[in-house]
Design an enzyme around this catalytic site. Sequence first.
Site, mmCIF file in Angstrom:
data_model
loop_
_atom_site.group_PDB
_atom_site.id
_atom_site.type_symbol
_atom_site.label_atom_id
_atom_site.label_comp_id
_atom_site.label_asym_id
_atom_site.label_seq_id
_atom_site.Cartn_x
_atom_site.Cartn_y
_atom_site.Cartn_z
ATOM 1 N N GLN A 76 0.820 -1.219 0.000
ATOM 2 C CA GLN A 76 0.000 0.000 0.000
ATOM 3 C C GLN A 76 0.853 1.268 0.000
ATOM 4 O O GLN A 76 0.426 2.312 0.492
ATOM 5 C CB GLN A 76 -0.950 -0.009 1.203
ATOM 6 C CG GLN A 76 -2.147 -0.914 1.013
ATOM 7 C CD GLN A 76 -2.971 -0.526 -0.202
ATOM 8 O OE1 GLN A 76 -3.052 0.634 -0.588
ATOM 9 N NE2 GLN A 76 -3.584 -1.516 -0.835
ATOM 10 N N SER A 77 2.053 1.195 -0.534
ATOM 11 C CA SER A 77 2.954 2.352 -0.532
ATOM 12 C C SER A 77 2.394 3.530 -1.333
ATOM 13 O O SER A 77 2.062 3.391 -2.515
ATOM 14 C CB SER A 77 4.296 1.917 -1.125
ATOM 15 O OG SER A 77 5.065 3.038 -1.479
#
Length: 334
Positions: A75-76
């Site tokens: 989920q960067s």
Amino acid sequence: MDIHVPNRLSLARLPTPFHLLTRLTESLGGPRVWIKRDDLTGTAMSGNKLRKLEFVVAEAVRQGSQVLITSGGIQSNHCRTTAVLCAQLGLTCHLLLRGDKPNHRDGNALLAYLVGASTHFIEPAIYQSELNSIFAKTISDYADRGLKAYAIPTGASDEVGLWGYYCMAEELLSDFRLNGLVNAAVCCATGSGGTHAGLALGLHHQGYQGLVRGYAVCDDRSYFINKGHADMIAWHKRYCGEASGSYPDLDVNDDFIGAGYGVVDDDVIATIKHLATLEGVLLDPVYTGKAFHGMLTQIRAGQFAEYRDVVFIHTGGIFGLFPYRNQLCNYALD
Ligand SMILES: *Cc1c(COP(=O)(O)O)cnc(C)c1O
């Protein structure tokens, strides 16, 4: 000091807004709490990483790169921003992501997918121990196909990326002047370290005397102090032609990490819900929610009592809310 300022792409919508959180300030009865809206540097391409990538991608393009490789969690925000940016510039994006391939794409991972980034999922233990060699192997695989690839470190936190928040310091001081703030306490989340270190260095070079506190969301205080210091020294060598310079001490707080990176306690969820309802400002669970919660807890405990103004740098991350929908909604139903 003679500083060589490198090229920069113009990607972020600047300056970002700066405003008082009026109802929060009233409810606290303590220092005035302001917010710098770096969540509004753009839409899909937004948040703090965009300021760093203006410099990092300019360097990649200068070197003739056709491919950008970078790394981070699934989920960067940094990976999503890099992916959207590549699509906008006609570059290929290759993401090295920590974790098993998820069953469905959500939040940032969905957006990175939609803009056509190649994704390579890596088991956490291997990611931890072999990331550098995976970067090297990926670069050489592209070279075999006649393509030049440029490696951007996690979070774009290196001496090139440091420029993003080094320059942001000037914008922030102009916000302070326009709004009559003097030596406010500045707070932000710290995850790969470049935002906090860049801002601290930039403010220091402008003679700023106030507190600049980074709230860690992973690792610990000494990690960030060492990492920030190493990046500042590399910055100084590369852009001022000497290793010795004047560096600020980094104020890092690691009391609000909770159970680890991306693991969110209900008190952080409560703070996200509180600020969203009170001010219409959406924090994310992984970075800004934790940091804001830390700052608010310390304000309530009187730890900012000597400051008339406290400023929170909102670094973005809105798409990170969606994968936490269950935890966020369970809280709301309580
Ligand atoms: C990456 C990130 C941070 C942390 O910035 P670093 O420069 O990596 O320390 C803070 N907030 C958000 C939303 C981020 O995506």
